[in-house]
Scaffold this active site. Structure first.
Site, PDB file in Angstrom:
ATOM      1  N   GLU A 164      55.092 -29.768 -39.193  1.00 21.95           N
ATOM      2  CA  GLU A 164      53.819 -29.562 -38.498  1.00 21.95           C
ATOM      3  C   GLU A 164      53.996 -30.109 -37.100  1.00 21.95           C
ATOM      4  OE1 GLU A 164      51.331 -27.826 -39.290  1.00 21.95           O
ATOM      5  OE2 GLU A 164      51.800 -27.484 -41.396  1.00 21.95           O
ATOM      6  N   GLU A 206      51.929 -28.447 -24.263  1.00 21.06           N
ATOM      7  CA  GLU A 206      51.023 -29.414 -24.892  1.00 21.06           C
ATOM      8  C   GLU A 206      51.026 -30.708 -24.069  1.00 21.06           C
ATOM      9  OE1 GLU A 206      52.205 -31.488 -28.531  1.00 21.06           O
ATOM     10  OE2 GLU A 206      50.257 -30.977 -29.391  1.00 21.06           O
TER      11      GLU A 206
HETATM   12  P1  NAD Z   1      57.603 -37.315 -32.148  1.00 22.60           P
HETATM   13  O1  NAD Z   1      58.228 -36.002 -32.425  1.00 22.60           O
HETATM   14  O2  NAD Z   1      58.059 -38.078 -30.974  1.00 22.60           O
HETATM   15  O3  NAD Z   1      57.820 -38.297 -33.390  1.00 22.60           O
HETATM   16  C1  NAD Z   1      57.399 -37.935 -34.693  1.00 22.60           C
HETATM   17  C2  NAD Z   1      58.203 -38.741 -35.692  1.00 22.60           C
HETATM   18  O4  NAD Z   1      59.573 -38.309 -35.632  1.00 22.60           O
HETATM   19  C3  NAD Z   1      58.221 -40.250 -35.411  1.00 22.60           C
HETATM   20  O5  NAD Z   1      58.201 -40.955 -36.627  1.00 22.60           O
HETATM   21  C4  NAD Z   1      59.547 -40.429 -34.706  1.00 22.60           C
HETATM   22  O6  NAD Z   1      60.051 -41.748 -34.802  1.00 22.60           O
HETATM   23  C5  NAD Z   1      60.410 -39.442 -35.484  1.00 22.60           C
HETATM   24  N1  NAD Z   1      61.641 -39.055 -34.784  1.00 22.60           N
HETATM   25  C6  NAD Z   1      61.884 -39.041 -33.453  1.00 22.60           C
HETATM   26  N2  NAD Z   1      63.157 -38.647 -33.218  1.00 22.60           N
HETATM   27  C7  NAD Z   1      63.725 -38.389 -34.416  1.00 22.60           C
HETATM   28  C8  NAD Z   1      65.009 -37.952 -34.827  1.00 22.60           C
HETATM   29  N3  NAD Z   1      65.965 -37.708 -33.960  1.00 22.60           N
HETATM   30  N4  NAD Z   1      65.231 -37.786 -36.145  1.00 22.60           N
HETATM   31  C9  NAD Z   1      64.257 -38.014 -37.054  1.00 22.60           C
HETATM   32  N5  NAD Z   1      63.025 -38.467 -36.730  1.00 22.60           N
HETATM   33  C10 NAD Z   1      62.748 -38.638 -35.428  1.00 22.60           C
HETATM   34  O7  NAD Z   1      56.020 -37.070 -32.112  1.00 22.60           O
HETATM   35  P2  NAD Z   1      54.867 -38.135 -31.777  1.00 22.60           P
HETATM   36  O8  NAD Z   1      54.887 -38.380 -30.306  1.00 22.60           O
HETATM   37  O9  NAD Z   1      54.941 -39.298 -32.711  1.00 22.60           O
HETATM   38  O10 NAD Z   1      53.551 -37.331 -32.182  1.00 22.60           O
HETATM   39  C11 NAD Z   1      52.893 -36.451 -31.332  1.00 22.60           C
HETATM   40  C12 NAD Z   1      53.200 -35.013 -31.693  1.00 22.60           C
HETATM   41  O11 NAD Z   1      52.859 -34.779 -33.051  1.00 22.60           O
HETATM   42  C13 NAD Z   1      52.404 -34.015 -30.898  1.00 22.60           C
HETATM   43  O12 NAD Z   1      53.234 -32.962 -30.487  1.00 22.60           O
HETATM   44  C14 NAD Z   1      51.375 -33.504 -31.886  1.00 22.60           C
HETATM   45  O13 NAD Z   1      50.867 -32.212 -31.613  1.00 22.60           O
HETATM   46  C15 NAD Z   1      52.125 -33.566 -33.157  1.00 22.60           C
HETATM   47  N6  NAD Z   1      51.223 -33.595 -34.307  1.00 22.60           N
HETATM   48  C16 NAD Z   1      51.117 -32.466 -35.080  1.00 22.60           C
HETATM   49  C17 NAD Z   1      50.239 -32.438 -36.167  1.00 22.60           C
HETATM   50  C18 NAD Z   1      50.124 -31.212 -37.031  1.00 22.60           C
HETATM   51  O14 NAD Z   1      49.732 -31.346 -38.183  1.00 22.60           O
HETATM   52  N7  NAD Z   1      50.475 -30.035 -36.540  1.00 22.60           N
HETATM   53  C19 NAD Z   1      49.479 -33.566 -36.454  1.00 22.60           C
HETATM   54  C20 NAD Z   1      49.608 -34.690 -35.643  1.00 22.60           C
HETATM   55  C21 NAD Z   1      50.486 -34.690 -34.572  1.00 22.60           C
END
Ligand code: NAD
Length: 478
Positions: A247, A379
């Site tokens: 997601e 975004e």
């Molecule tokens: P992010 O992608 O930076 O991080 C998400 C998670 O992935 C964190 O736990 C992070 O530590 C982990 N991560 C980062 N690099 C990784 C790697 N190389 N390998 C494995 N895991 C890794 O996102 P964020 O900044 O925490 O959240 C914001 C984003 O989430 C926005 O784009 C938002 O739209 C999205 N979001 C989507 C939904 C949905 O249901 N569609 C809901 C909430 C947030």
């Protein structure tokens, strides 16, 4: 301050490194010190999950139900305290944080019920003397990786179905907001979950997340986060043939037609764009407004957003909290500057000093924009929204769909004809008529299309598509 440890095999394991969890409303407030797992801790967590898997998978449905139901009840009973913790670590205002906590409690209770509803099919064979059964089994060990913006609800809506359908779990919450996931781990243990069934490993994506993706014994990954990370997760999962569910982001439109009830349109758009400081994947950031209502809509939106009280998340007068951290705030401000460069008229969006040292930003409205601008395609994930003027419904639908994302799409209209047509034609997983694009029920499917989602839906009974694997058995009755 006592270090909040990782949970591995039912034991609290401190780990070698720690990280402070800082309150974005007041950076002098350290919420806690949290252990940072290393790759070896992930290996131990997976080994514990593997050992616990067989027994958990065949545990009677009543026992599984009772553990999840008690977990839900405990979260609900502690909603004020957990809500305050959430508001402190993420920055959304207390009523929103309590609402999110209630959602998490209800999600656990819903999936407690799902333990009792895991049915299969008995199918007639095309051959004589044979019965066919189609049943569902757990996928195995699920790796759960969550973002910072819903620190209790998103872990809950992944952990609860994973456990309900008999899987064991290794969960990595966002490094910015580990406290709520840690609280869930404590509650699961208090509520009688056997050691090893749920394991919590906190820390950075580049270390802990990667170790989860690389581990051959993890059979499925449920990820929520940004598009870039999501694409990386998908590639890694393909290499090791893991089942994957992603997601990701949104650039959600709200269409406002000339016949809309202006009060409904303005309050829906205000909520969609600025509540939770715009830090919701379902936030609306593109208002696609028909020319007859455009000027009045902009005037009213400007009035309403300027009146919003922005302040510390726990201040009862605050209607919008701070941005989550300095990095996100700087990124938002770059988009405000970009809006000016791209020729938009910018209302608000400035950083300002609040009563405490936090990451405060005024809501921003970009008018005189068109859909091809970067501010309307990328975004931003902050309290920033654009207005795009269109001449009619057809143009509005085309603009709404002209995006790489497809999570939520809204329309404000009093016309049944246009509402019905929009429901059919919006390229989005969620459609809202005369409602904010955010704000969803916990018992129905959630997810998007195009670049917003990949894999089966989350939530409701549809969650079983991801958390179970189907088996077809043939039995000779002769
Ligand atoms: P992010 O992608 O930076 O991080 C998400 C998670 O992935 C964190 O736990 C992070 O530590 C982990 N991560 C980062 N690099 C990784 C790697 N190389 N390998 C494995 N895991 C890794 O996102 P964020 O900044 O925490 O959240 C914001 C984003 O989430 C926005 O784009 C938002 O739209 C999205 N979001 C989507 C939904 C949905 O249901 N569609 C809901 C909430 C947030």
């Amino acid at each position: 301050m006592q270090v909040k440890a990782n949970l591995i095999g039912g034991q609290w394991i401190a780990g070698q490194a720690t990280q402070e969890n800082i309150n974005p409303s007041d950076t002098s407030d350290v919420i806690g010190v949290f252990a940072q797992a290393a790759a070896e801790d992930v290996s131990s967590a997976v080994a514990a999950a593997k050992e616990a898997q067989a027994e958990w998978a065949v545990l009677d449905a009543q026992s599984r139900h009772d553990i999840l139901d008690r977990t839900g009840n405990t979260i609900l009973a502690r909603k004020e305290e957990l809500g305050a913790l959430l508001a402190r670590e993420e920055g959304k205002i207390l009523p929103e944080a309590i609402g999110e906590t209630i959602r998490a409690g209800n999600v656990f209770k819903f999936f407690a019920g799902e333990c009792l509803r895991n049915t299969g099919d008995l199918v007639s064979s095309v051959r004589p003397g044979i019965d066919i059964e189609v049943t569902r089994e757990p996928v195995g060990i699920v790796g759960i990786i969550t973002p910072w913006n819903f620190p209790i609800a998103i872990p809950a809506w992944k952990i609860a179905p994973a456990l309900a359908y008999g899987n064991t779990v290794v969960c990595k919450p966002a490094d910015l907001t580990p406290a709520c996931a840690h609280a869930i781990a404590e509650i699961l243990m208090e509520c009688g979950l056997p050691g090893g069934v749920f394991n919590l490993v906190m820390g950075r994506g580049s270390i802990v997340g990667e170790a989860i993706l690389d581990h051959p014994d993890i059979t499925a990954i449920s990820f929520t986060g940004s598009v870039n990370t999501g694409q990386h997760v998908a590639e890694k999962c393909l290499q090791t043939m893991k089942k994957v569910q992603l997601e990701m982001g949104g650039k959600n439109p709200t269409v406002v037609l000339d016949d809309a009830d202006l009060e409904v349109a303005v309050s829906s758009c205000l909520n969609s764009a600025f509540f939770s400081t715009g830090q919701r994947c379902t936030a609306s950031s593109r208002f696609i407004v028909q020319e007859g209502i455009h000027d009045e809509f902009v005037r009213r939106m400007t009035e309403e957003m300027s009146a919003l009280k922005i302040g510390p998340a726990l201040d009862p007068n605050s209607q919008m909290g701070p941005v989550v951290d300095e990095r996100q705030l700087v990124s938002n401000l770059k988009y405000v500057a970009l809006a000016k460069e791209e020729g938009a008229t910018v209302i608000g969006g400035e950083r300002f000093d609040g009563p405490t040292t936090g990451f405060y930003q005024k809501p921003a409205l970009f008018t005189d924009t068109h859909n091809k601008m970067r501010i309307n395609q990328e975004e931003i994930f902050g309290p920033c929204a654009s207005v795009i003027k269109v001449k009619d419904f057809e143009e509005a639908v085309a603009v709404a769909n002209e995006t790489e994302f497809g999570l939520s799409a809204g329309i404000c209209t009093q016309s049944l004809k246009y509402a019905a047509a929009f429901k059919k034609r919006a390229q989005a997983g969620l459609v809202m008529v005369n409602l904010p694009t955010a704000g969803i029920d916990y018992h129905v499917p959630f997810g998007g299309r195009k670049g917003s989602s990949y894999g089966p839906r989350e939530q409701g009974s549809y969650a079983k598509e991801f958390y179970t694997i189907v088996k077809t058995s043939y039995v000779s009755t002769g």
